[in-house]
Design a protein around this motif. Sequence first.
Motif, PDB file in Angstrom:
ATOM      1  N   TYR A 169       0.746  -1.022   0.075  1.00 32.94           N
ATOM      2  CA  TYR A 169       0.092  -0.003  -0.103  1.00 32.94           C
ATOM      3  C   TYR A 169       0.996   1.302   0.095  1.00 32.94           C
ATOM      4  O   TYR A 169       0.292   2.281  -0.501  1.00 32.94           O
ATOM      5  CB  TYR A 169      -0.958   0.044   1.106  1.00 32.94           C
ATOM      6  CG  TYR A 169      -1.974  -0.831   1.096  1.00 32.94           C
ATOM      7  CD1 TYR A 169      -2.828  -1.121   0.108  1.00 32.94           C
ATOM      8  CD2 TYR A 169      -2.072  -2.134   2.070  1.00 32.94           C
ATOM      9  CE1 TYR A 169      -4.126  -1.629   0.248  1.00 32.94           C
ATOM     10  CE2 TYR A 169      -3.258  -2.869   2.016  1.00 32.94           C
ATOM     11  CZ  TYR A 169      -3.948  -2.601   1.074  1.00 32.94           C
ATOM     12  OH  TYR A 169      -5.190  -3.717   1.260  1.00 32.94           O
ATOM     13  N   GLY A 170       2.143   1.172   0.453  1.00 29.06           N
ATOM     14  CA  GLY A 170       2.831   2.465   0.697  1.00 29.06           C
ATOM     15  C   GLY A 170       3.181   3.068  -0.637  1.00 29.06           C
ATOM     16  O   GLY A 170       2.711   4.215  -0.868  1.00 29.06           O
ATOM     17  N   PRO A 171       3.912   2.474  -1.648  1.00 31.26           N
ATOM     18  CA  PRO A 171       4.199   3.006  -2.743  1.00 31.26           C
ATOM     19  C   PRO A 171       3.001   3.301  -3.649  1.00 31.26           C
ATOM     20  O   PRO A 171       2.997   4.210  -4.322  1.00 31.26           O
ATOM     21  CB  PRO A 171       5.188   2.202  -3.374  1.00 31.26           C
ATOM     22  CG  PRO A 171       4.972   0.829  -2.586  1.00 31.26           C
ATOM     23  CD  PRO A 171       4.702   1.153  -1.275  1.00 31.26           C
ATOM     24  N   SER A 172       2.006   2.495  -3.483  1.00 29.20           N
ATOM     25  CA  SER A 172       0.735   2.596  -4.286  1.00 29.20           C
ATOM     26  C   SER A 172       0.110   4.089  -3.956  1.00 29.20           C
ATOM     27  O   SER A 172      -0.516   4.644  -4.708  1.00 29.20           O
ATOM     28  CB  SER A 172      -0.310   1.279  -4.014  1.00 29.20           C
ATOM     29  OG  SER A 172       0.444   0.167  -4.300  1.00 29.20           O
ATOM     30  N   LEU A 173       0.208   4.420  -2.713  1.00 27.89           N
ATOM     31  CA  LEU A 173      -0.510   5.631  -2.247  1.00 27.89           C
ATOM     32  C   LEU A 173       0.517   6.903  -2.516  1.00 27.89           C
ATOM     33  O   LEU A 173       0.020   8.030  -2.968  1.00 27.89           O
ATOM     34  CB  LEU A 173      -0.879   5.569  -1.027  1.00 27.89           C
ATOM     35  CG  LEU A 173      -1.976   4.789  -0.782  1.00 27.89           C
ATOM     36  CD1 LEU A 173      -2.577   4.789   0.749  1.00 27.89           C
ATOM     37  CD2 LEU A 173      -3.247   5.224  -1.642  1.00 27.89           C
ATOM     38  N   ALA A 174       1.804   6.523  -2.184  1.00 29.36           N
ATOM     39  CA  ALA A 174       2.884   7.765  -2.662  1.00 29.36           C
ATOM     40  C   ALA A 174       3.096   8.283  -3.939  1.00 29.36           C
ATOM     41  O   ALA A 174       3.139   9.565  -3.838  1.00 29.36           O
ATOM     42  CB  ALA A 174       4.161   7.185  -1.995  1.00 29.36           C
ATOM     43  N   VAL A 175       2.658   7.422  -4.747  1.00 29.54           N
ATOM     44  CA  VAL A 175       2.783   8.170  -6.125  1.00 29.54           C
ATOM     45  C   VAL A 175       1.688   8.975  -6.526  1.00 29.54           C
ATOM     46  O   VAL A 175       1.743   9.865  -7.547  1.00 29.54           O
ATOM     47  CB  VAL A 175       2.573   6.693  -7.325  1.00 29.54           C
ATOM     48  CG1 VAL A 175       1.059   6.260  -7.315  1.00 29.54           C
ATOM     49  CG2 VAL A 175       3.065   7.290  -8.661  1.00 29.54           C
ATOM     50  N   LEU A 176       0.647   9.037  -5.670  1.00 28.72           N
ATOM     51  CA  LEU A 176      -0.539  10.188  -5.935  1.00 28.72           C
ATOM     52  C   LEU A 176      -0.252  11.535  -5.456  1.00 28.72           C
ATOM     53  O   LEU A 176      -0.792  12.282  -5.614  1.00 28.72           O
ATOM     54  CB  LEU A 176      -1.598   9.569  -5.032  1.00 28.72           C
ATOM     55  CG  LEU A 176      -2.322   8.246  -5.382  1.00 28.72           C
ATOM     56  CD1 LEU A 176      -3.384   7.746  -4.510  1.00 28.72           C
ATOM     57  CD2 LEU A 176      -2.750   8.203  -6.875  1.00 28.72           C
ATOM     58  N   ALA A 177       1.012  11.557  -4.753  1.00 24.82           N
ATOM     59  CA  ALA A 177       1.809  13.089  -4.669  1.00 24.82           C
ATOM     60  C   ALA A 177       1.749  13.692  -6.012  1.00 24.82           C
ATOM     61  O   ALA A 177       1.837  14.970  -5.891  1.00 24.82           O
ATOM     62  CB  ALA A 177       3.061  12.743  -3.913  1.00 24.82           C
ATOM     63  N   VAL A 178       2.207  13.264  -7.295  1.00 25.14           N
ATOM     64  CA  VAL A 178       2.329  13.706  -8.233  1.00 25.14           C
ATOM     65  C   VAL A 178       1.068  14.623  -8.757  1.00 25.14           C
ATOM     66  O   VAL A 178       1.272  15.717  -8.927  1.00 25.14           O
ATOM     67  CB  VAL A 178       3.096  13.050  -9.388  1.00 25.14           C
ATOM     68  CG1 VAL A 178       3.099  13.430 -10.794  1.00 25.14           C
ATOM     69  CG2 VAL A 178       4.123  12.036  -9.009  1.00 25.14           C
ATOM     70  N   PRO A 179       0.081  13.819  -8.880  1.00 24.04           N
ATOM     71  CA  PRO A 179      -1.326  14.704  -9.517  1.00 24.04           C
ATOM     72  C   PRO A 179      -1.579  15.768  -8.407  1.00 24.04           C
ATOM     73  O   PRO A 179      -1.987  16.615  -8.755  1.00 24.04           O
ATOM     74  CB  PRO A 179      -2.274  13.570  -9.729  1.00 24.04           C
ATOM     75  CG  PRO A 179      -1.908  12.360  -9.087  1.00 24.04           C
ATOM     76  CD  PRO A 179      -0.284  12.482  -8.862  1.00 24.04           C
ATOM     77  N   GLY A 180      -1.222  15.536  -7.095  1.00 24.66           N
ATOM     78  CA  GLY A 180      -1.665  16.309  -6.164  1.00 24.66           C
ATOM     79  C   GLY A 180      -0.777  17.612  -6.240  1.00 24.66           C
ATOM     80  O   GLY A 180      -1.542  18.811  -6.286  1.00 24.66           O
TER      81      GLY A 180
END
Length: 401
Positions: A169-180
């Motif tokens: 779950y960690g990297p799967s959610l961390a990647v969402l920083a880019v569109p944020g």
Amino acid sequence: MSEEVAAPRLTPWRFVVVFGVVSLLMDVVYEGARSITGPLLASFGASGLVVGLVTGAGEAAALGLRLVSGPLADRTHRFWAWTIGGYVLTAASVPVLGFAGVLWAASALVIAERVGKAVRSPAKDTMVSHATAVVGRGKGFAVHEAMDQVGALAGPLAVAGMLALTGDYGPSLAVLAVPGVAAVALLFWLRARVPRPEVYEPAAVAKERPTIAGSARLPRAFWTYATFTGATMLGFTTFGLVSFHLVTDGLVTAAVVPLLYAAVMAADAVSALVTGWAYDRMGPRVLASLPVLSAGAVALAFTSHVWVAVAGTLVWGAALGIQESTLRATVADLVPPARRATAYGVFAAVLGAAAAVGGGLTGALYDASPRALVVTVVGIEAAALLLLLALSRARAPGAQA
């Protein structure tokens, strides 16, 4: 003291569309996270009741706290500041959710993300409503919501892909920083070009109900529909509980849930567009479909047959599309600009209180008996539909307060 107001550098439709792109990017962030909230909390040992309470509390925060942020936005007129602040809070909360480590921290971050939505939504909806006064309330909010759902489709797919690659779950959610980060940057760009979105509306407002516009109180028709939609929310379960059922009952794996959530978001977009266009022709009568869809979603989703349950989640998405587009259009038509952020806040607070009760109720009923859950929700939504019919006969939506 007079202040010269600069003309906006974007047309109303372009403002709606660009704001839609901002929402699209941010939906990639928070809908990507919400698509796995149930399985994520379950991985920390949460029960059905805990999942229902946490996700219900999150929705209550997203809705109920607008009772504060809405009036403050009206009072301060700092609509952009409230909007940007809320988006930043969401963009900061999601990427670290997968690294929470313990149930209480994950639950706090789930709720924090929803608080960000509470901070921004009344101000954001008010600014969008100014542009939709020109392009059409139903169509404008429907297009904005449909663009939201493009992001809501992409976010779960991105998370599903990362989960398939990493199983974490960690990297799967961390990647969402880019569109944020991209969403916040575009928001600053939009503010520079349209610093005062309210200048879109004066010509349209002059054609509307002057007696309502001059009132300091919220119109009676507003309270009518707030009551009805609050009743529907009592029986509207969360996707967290639906996905919890799908995974723990062995109908799908956790990796499939984001893909299913993406399909749900597509159903949301289609529903928003259809009901938005219908709203401009028929008015708030289209809301009669909301309790019907809400009851049908629970009746189908909490079965033990995979394809029936999947169909139920898609119906759930269609109901959500009405909530997130046509309900906002109705508020904009019922309340004058000077009180609109307050109205969005009060309206959301009614829904938030109902969501908190509904989240706990549906979670507890599910733990006791899924059949009892279905029977109870169908009864609640039937009562909501009867309430809408009774209130509509008592007072037409466009009547003066």
